[in-house]
Design a protein around this motif. Structure first.
Motif, PDB file in Angstrom:
ATOM      1  N   GLY A 282     -53.913  21.824  10.001  1.00 12.43           N
ATOM      2  CA  GLY A 282     -52.849  22.417  10.798  1.00 12.43           C
ATOM      3  C   GLY A 282     -52.187  23.597  10.097  1.00 12.43           C
ATOM      4  N   PHE A 283     -52.019  23.500   8.738  1.00 12.98           N
ATOM      5  CA  PHE A 283     -51.406  24.600   7.988  1.00 12.98           C
ATOM      6  C   PHE A 283     -52.308  25.835   7.989  1.00 12.98           C
ATOM      7  N   ILE A 284     -53.605  25.608   7.844  1.00  9.89           N
ATOM      8  CA  ILE A 284     -54.544  26.727   7.843  1.00  9.89           C
ATOM      9  C   ILE A 284     -54.564  27.403   9.202  1.00  9.89           C
ATOM     10  N   SER A 285     -54.476  26.610  10.233  1.00  8.24           N
ATOM     11  CA  SER A 285     -54.508  27.189  11.579  1.00  8.24           C
ATOM     12  C   SER A 285     -53.122  27.633  12.033  1.00  8.24           C
ATOM     13  N   LYS A 286     -52.191  27.781  11.051  1.00  7.41           N
ATOM     14  CA  LYS A 286     -50.826  28.210  11.319  1.00  7.41           C
ATOM     15  C   LYS A 286     -50.098  27.246  12.251  1.00  7.41           C
ATOM     16  N   ASP A 287     -50.523  26.003  12.185  1.00 11.71           N
ATOM     17  CA  ASP A 287     -49.825  24.961  12.918  1.00 11.71           C
ATOM     18  C   ASP A 287     -48.935  24.241  11.920  1.00 11.71           C
ATOM     19  N   GLU A 288     -47.604  24.405  11.994  1.00 10.22           N
ATOM     20  CA  GLU A 288     -46.715  23.865  10.986  1.00 10.22           C
ATOM     21  C   GLU A 288     -46.561  22.345  11.100  1.00 10.22           C
ATOM     22  N   GLY A 289     -47.067  21.752  12.116  1.00 13.80           N
ATOM     23  CA  GLY A 289     -46.957  20.308  12.259  1.00 13.80           C
ATOM     24  C   GLY A 289     -45.590  19.910  12.772  1.00 13.80           C
ATOM     25  N   ALA A 290     -45.446  18.627  13.023  1.00 18.98           N
ATOM     26  CA  ALA A 290     -44.192  18.116  13.578  1.00 18.98           C
ATOM     27  C   ALA A 290     -43.231  17.841  12.444  1.00 18.98           C
ATOM     28  N   ALA A 291     -42.014  18.305  12.565  1.00 19.38           N
ATOM     29  CA  ALA A 291     -40.964  18.066  11.580  1.00 19.38           C
ATOM     30  C   ALA A 291     -40.168  16.866  12.029  1.00 19.38           C
ATOM     31  N   THR A 292     -40.057  15.837  11.180  1.00 21.93           N
ATOM     32  CA  THR A 292     -39.350  14.611  11.509  1.00 21.93           C
ATOM     33  C   THR A 292     -38.400  14.273  10.378  1.00 21.93           C
ATOM     34  N   ALA A 293     -37.494  13.324  10.648  1.00 23.89           N
ATOM     35  CA  ALA A 293     -36.589  12.825   9.609  1.00 23.89           C
ATOM     36  C   ALA A 293     -37.287  11.684   8.879  1.00 23.89           C
ATOM     37  N   PHE A 294     -37.244  11.674   7.559  1.00 24.98           N
ATOM     38  CA  PHE A 294     -37.887  10.631   6.763  1.00 24.98           C
ATOM     39  C   PHE A 294     -37.087  10.394   5.505  1.00 24.98           C
ATOM     40  N   ASP A 295     -37.405   9.244   4.858  1.00 29.99           N
ATOM     41  CA  ASP A 295     -36.703   8.833   3.635  1.00 29.99           C
ATOM     42  C   ASP A 295     -37.407   9.468   2.438  1.00 29.99           C
TER      43      ASP A 295
ATOM     44  N   ILE B 113     -34.016  13.319   5.162  1.00 27.21           N
ATOM     45  CA  ILE B 113     -34.228  14.757   5.233  1.00 27.21           C
ATOM     46  C   ILE B 113     -35.176  15.052   6.371  1.00 27.21           C
ATOM     47  N   ARG B 114     -35.221  16.329   6.769  1.00 26.80           N
ATOM     48  CA  ARG B 114     -36.042  16.726   7.915  1.00 26.80           C
ATOM     49  C   ARG B 114     -37.122  17.683   7.443  1.00 26.80           C
TER      50      ARG B 114
ATOM     51  N   VAL C  21     -37.924  23.804  -8.982  1.00 29.32           N
ATOM     52  CA  VAL C  21     -36.888  23.257  -8.117  1.00 29.32           C
ATOM     53  C   VAL C  21     -37.152  23.733  -6.692  1.00 29.32           C
ATOM     54  N   PHE C  22     -36.993  22.808  -5.720  1.00 30.56           N
ATOM     55  CA  PHE C  22     -37.064  23.225  -4.325  1.00 30.56           C
ATOM     56  C   PHE C  22     -36.008  22.462  -3.534  1.00 30.56           C
ATOM     57  N   THR C  23     -35.674  22.998  -2.389  1.00 31.24           N
ATOM     58  CA  THR C  23     -34.649  22.411  -1.519  1.00 31.24           C
ATOM     59  C   THR C  23     -35.246  22.128  -0.147  1.00 31.24           C
ATOM     60  N   LEU C  24     -34.673  21.098   0.528  1.00 35.05           N
ATOM     61  CA  LEU C  24     -35.060  20.740   1.892  1.00 35.05           C
ATOM     62  C   LEU C  24     -33.789  20.437   2.687  1.00 35.05           C
ATOM     63  N   PRO C  25     -33.773  20.770   3.952  1.00 36.30           N
ATOM     64  CA  PRO C  25     -32.564  20.507   4.751  1.00 36.30           C
ATOM     65  C   PRO C  25     -32.448  19.035   5.123  1.00 36.30           C
ATOM     66  N   LEU C  26     -31.213  18.558   5.264  1.00 33.71           N
ATOM     67  CA  LEU C  26     -30.960  17.215   5.757  1.00 33.71           C
ATOM     68  C   LEU C  26     -31.197  17.175   7.270  1.00 33.71           C
ATOM     69  N   CYS C  27     -31.433  15.991   7.764  1.00 35.68           N
ATOM     70  CA  CYS C  27     -31.511  15.872   9.223  1.00 35.68           C
ATOM     71  C   CYS C  27     -30.126  16.142   9.811  1.00 35.68           C
ATOM     72  N   GLN C  28     -30.044  16.484  11.075  1.00 31.42           N
ATOM     73  CA  GLN C  28     -28.800  16.964  11.669  1.00 31.42           C
ATOM     74  C   GLN C  28     -27.700  15.916  11.603  1.00 31.42           C
ATOM     75  N   ALA C  29     -28.047  14.647  11.819  1.00 31.30           N
ATOM     76  CA  ALA C  29     -27.033  13.590  11.808  1.00 31.30           C
ATOM     77  C   ALA C  29     -26.423  13.445  10.423  1.00 31.30           C
ATOM     78  N   ALA C  30     -27.269  13.489   9.368  1.00 30.05           N
ATOM     79  CA  ALA C  30     -26.750  13.363   8.004  1.00 30.05           C
ATOM     80  C   ALA C  30     -25.913  14.577   7.628  1.00 30.05           C
ATOM     81  N   ALA C  31     -26.351  15.777   8.056  1.00 28.69           N
ATOM     82  CA  ALA C  31     -25.591  16.989   7.746  1.00 28.69           C
ATOM     83  C   ALA C  31     -24.225  16.965   8.410  1.00 28.69           C
ATOM     84  N   ASP C  32     -24.173  16.490   9.684  1.00 25.02           N
ATOM     85  CA  ASP C  32     -22.889  16.417  10.384  1.00 25.02           C
ATOM     86  C   ASP C  32     -21.977  15.388   9.734  1.00 25.02           C
ATOM     87  N   ALA C  33     -22.546  14.249   9.302  1.00 18.35           N
ATOM     88  CA  ALA C  33     -21.727  13.224   8.654  1.00 18.35           C
ATOM     89  C   ALA C  33     -21.163  13.735   7.352  1.00 18.35           C
ATOM     90  N   GLY C  34     -21.983  14.501   6.579  1.00 17.49           N
ATOM     91  CA  GLY C  34     -21.485  15.070   5.311  1.00 17.49           C
ATOM     92  C   GLY C  34     -20.400  16.089   5.553  1.00 17.49           C
TER      93      GLY C  34
END
Length: 783
Positions: free
Chosen positions: A613-626, A660-661, A769-782
């Motif tokens: 999917g990455f090679i075909s420029k398909d970024e895949g589905a972004a989901t919230a995970f632990d 994170i998402r 070092v790299f960063t990733l965004p939180l899922c929307q619910a966690a970001a709003d709670a923070g």
């Protein structure tokens, strides 16, 4: 040596005049020498007597006024501690005595009241008061007008003047009587003077303080400067200790001690070399002061001088008047003895002068007219075809040849000047001895950014880029032959920018082969150089793009081919588990192994699908995970590699990490890649046994920062080698690396809303070092 015709005629006539006068005057000069010497000594004696009388006349009224002020020292005003009343009394005494420079009173406790004239200050008079209120020293300066009004007040905490250490105070204290000090340089006004001081006693006879009167003697130097002692004679006053206290040039009598204070210059060190030669040896021998008038004669730099030293003025003023003058200055008596001869010489000189000037003018007039005409033609102010003035035939023939050469030269210079100034290329002439620009045109000023005036003081090598080898000046040592330069080089403009130029240079010589100047042409080729650089960079980008497409095709093919065996592995593992269930075989370890095989084959399939999917420029589905769960699974994948390299992998995960998402498989691929890079950095070199005592450690940490999670992979390895561009494609430090891992990781994180960078870990090691965004619910709670 070329001689001027006019100068030759003038010198010849002047020589005839000089011989005529010399023959008439020389005979009378010999007979007048004795009269001249007598006249010189009489004049020096008169000057000495005049100076003595002037000094007495100057100091006599000042002495009377000073003694009156000393008598006032015993009254109740000064004897009291009433400082304002004391200041007013001193102020009044200073106003009525113009000879006084200042009056002051110093006490035994160190307090001091001083009133002086202040022509350069804000007021006409200045008062200095030193007091000790509450035991603390205070120095105050007060400037007053002529009516005693205050103009300005100022304190000086840095002042350390102590009247008890001054000569006038010590003399009055020691003798307990009115005393004159030796001349000295006043502390405040920096002017030469003397002081009359008197003690102030208490009723019990103890010393309360001393009152002093300053009398400036600089007026005596001014009087000496006005004396006419011949043309170059001078008179000076020498104190009994050898100090010069008065001189026509008052600046010569001051000298500076090692501590910066001023003193009088000794006769042996004064800046008047003639005075040193006249009276320095006498002072060194102890012959000054003298008891009677002492005339003398001495030589200085080949000239004869006469001198006279007078006895001291008085016991109170032990000053010696010394006078000197060149013998040649005294011509009065000589003129009276040769008046008749001079009139005769003047008559002869006048006649010969008139005759000589008339003859010289007649001879020189045609030559002068020819010279003026030639100069005007050379400057272009006169037409060469204008009629010639009346002159000699030889000059007419020379004039014709000269005019022709001037016309040809002007034509050539005009043509060359137009070519030089109007050229579309930068042109310059360079001096062969210094390498400086002699002449430049407007185009070279545009190229370099400097004006013609600025380039006139520069050398060509000052424009060359520091990294380019210099060659300018090589032709300066060339003895013969041709010299030429044709090359491309970099040049630094006035604004600091770098440009590319083509430089052509040739050396011009005269008939004898001596270098006259170098002719230089310059063109700006910066735009063409930039175009070449852009073409080279474009070729590199095309090459990188081709390799990237090839890698993408290979990766897609591998992903497609690996899916089938991974599917077979998963099915076989599942079949084996089914068989175990059917046969009711109780082998927990075997069941765990088969379960692990099935899980990892499925995980590999997911990674392969994410890669496709990455090679075909398909970024895949972004989901919230632990993130913590993903870290545990990732560590399980690289555990074997870490154990083989004897690397300890530690985790430092914050306990409150929210979900994170992002694309879970892609993030796992980034973690695996970074952990494997850290393990490979710590692994021993191929063929080398690992050092069991060396600590190899990789730390995986994660914490929350705002609406993001910061993940870091840190190792204590050798770090990143200098000169490596970490995130550039196809650039790697590994022997078998392809230079794509970090570049792909950065692209993956950018696609998932994060970022990746490198941090150095002193004294050794690396941290990615790299960063990733939180899922929307966690970001709003923070928030």
């Amino acid at each position: 040596m070329r001689k001027s015709l006019g100068a030759t005629l003038a010198l010849g006539l002047a020589g005839l005049q000089f011989l005529a006068i010399l023959l008439v005057v020389f005979s009378s000069y010999l007979s007048s020498e004795q009269a001249l010497m007598r006249h010189a000594r009489d004049l020096l004696r008169d000057v000495g007597v005049n100076t003595i009388e002037h000094s007495r006349g100057f100091l006599k009224p000042a002495q009377g006024a000073a003694e009156l002020a000393a008598q006032l020292a015993q009254n109740s005003v000064i004897a009291s501690d009433d400082t304002p009343m004391l200041e007013r009394l001193l102020f009044q005494q200073l106003k009525i005595a113009p000879q006084f420079a200042g009056l002051y009173f110093g006490r035994e406790d160190g307090s001091f009241v001083y009133v002086m004239r202040s022509p350069d200050g804000p007021g006409e008079f200045r008062t200095k008061i030193i007091s000790f209120p509450d035991g603390k020293r205070r120095t105050e300066f007060i400037w007053r007008s002529d009516d005693f009004a205050v103009v300005e007040r100022r304190e000086d905490p840095a002042d350390r003047f102590d009247p008890r250490s001054r000569p006038w105070y010590l003399g009055a204290k020691e003798r307990r009587a009115t005393v004159w000090t030796d001349p000295y340089i006043f502390f405040s006004s920096q002017q030469p003077g003397i002081t009359l001081s008197a003690p102030v006693l208490r009723p019990d006879g103890n010393l309360r303080g001393a009152v002093g009167v300053d009398i400036e003697i600089s007026m005596i130097s001014e009087f000496l400067a006005r004396l006419n002692i011949g043309q170059h004679g001078r008179a000076l006053i020498i104190n009994r200790n050898g100090d010069v206290i008065a001189h026509p040039d008052a600046s010569l009598i001051k000298a500076r001690n090692a501590d910066g204070t001023l003193r009088f210059a000794d006769i042996r060190e004064i800046g008047d070399p003639i005075a040193r030669a006249a009276f320095g040896p006498l002072e060194l021998a102890g012959a000054i002061p003298v008891q009677t008038e002492t005339p003398g004669r001495f030589d200085y730099q080949g000239a004869s001088y006469v001198s006279t030293i007078m006895p001291v003025i008085s016991d109170t003023l032990p000053w010696t008047i010394a006078v000197y003058a060149p013998e040649g200055d005294f011509t009065g008596a000589l003129k009276r003895n040769r008046t008749l001869n001079i009139w005769l010489a003047a008559l002869v000189a006048g006649l010969t002068r008139l005759l000589g000037l008339a003859l010289a003018d007649a001879i020189h007039r045609p030559v002068r007219a020819f010279a003026v005409r030639t100069a005007l033609i050379s400057q272009g102010e006169l037409d060469p075809d204008a009629p010639l003035p009346k002159t000699y035939k030889e000059l007419e023939r020379a004039n014709a040849a000269l005019v022709q050469q001037i016309a040809l030269r002007r034509k050539t210079e005009h043509e060359y000047g137009q070519t030089f100034e109007m050229s579309s290329r930068g042109m310059a002439q360079i001096a062969p001895d210094s390498g400086r620009f002699i002449r430049v045109n407007a185009r070279i000023c545009q190229i370099t950014g400097y004006s013609a005036a600025e380039l006139a003081g520069m050398r060509l090598r000052e424009l060359v880029h520091p990294e380019d080898p210099t060659f300018v000046g090589a032709f300066f040592t060339t003895d013969g032959g041709d010299f030429a330069v044709n090359r491309e080089m970099r040049c630094v403009r006035k604004d600091g920018s770098t440009i590319w130029i083509t430089l052509n240079e040739i050396l011009v010589r005269d008939e004898q082969g001596k270098p006259l100047h170098a002719v230089l042409t310059m063109d700006d080729i910066t735009h063409s150089k930039r175009a070449e650089a852009q073409i080279v960079q474009l070729n590199r980008d095309i090459s990188h793009l081709a390799r990237g497409n090839t890698m993408g095709q290979m990766a897609a093919g591998l992903a497609h081919e690996l899916n089938q065996p991974l599917t077979a592995i998963a099915q076989n593992a599942d079949t084996a588990l089914l068989i175990l269930d059917q046969l009711a075989i109780d082998e927990p370890e075997l069941r765990d192994i088969l379960t692990e095989i099935e899980g990892q084959s499925l995980r590999a399939g997911e990674i392969i699908r994410a890669l496709r999917g990455f090679i075909s420029k398909d970024e895949g589905a972004a989901t919230a995970f632990d993130l913590a769960d993903l870290v545990r699974q990732t560590l399980h994948l690289i555990q074997a590699e870490a154990a083989e390299a004897r690397v300890v992998v530690q985790t430092e995960l914050a306990g409150d990490l929210p979900p994170i998402r992002g694309n879970r498989v892609q993030i796992a691929q980034v973690l695996v890649n970074l952990l494997r890079n850290a393990i490979e950095a710590l692994a021993p070199a191929p063929g080398c046994a690992p050092d069991p005592s060396a600590e190899r450690r990789v730390i995986l940490s994660a914490r929350r920062e705002g609406a993001q999670v910061r993940i870091a992979v840190e190792d204590n390895g050798p770090g990143v080698a200098p000169g490596i561009s970490l995130f550039a494609q196809f650039e790697t430090s590994k022997p078998g690396g392809m230079g794509l891992g970090l570049s792909i990781c950065r692209s993956i994180l950018a696609a998932n809303g994060g970022a990746l960078w490198h941090e150095a870990v002193p004294p050794r090691g690396a941290r990615f070092v790299f960063t990733l965004p939180l899922c929307q619910a966690a970001a709003d709670a923070g928030a």
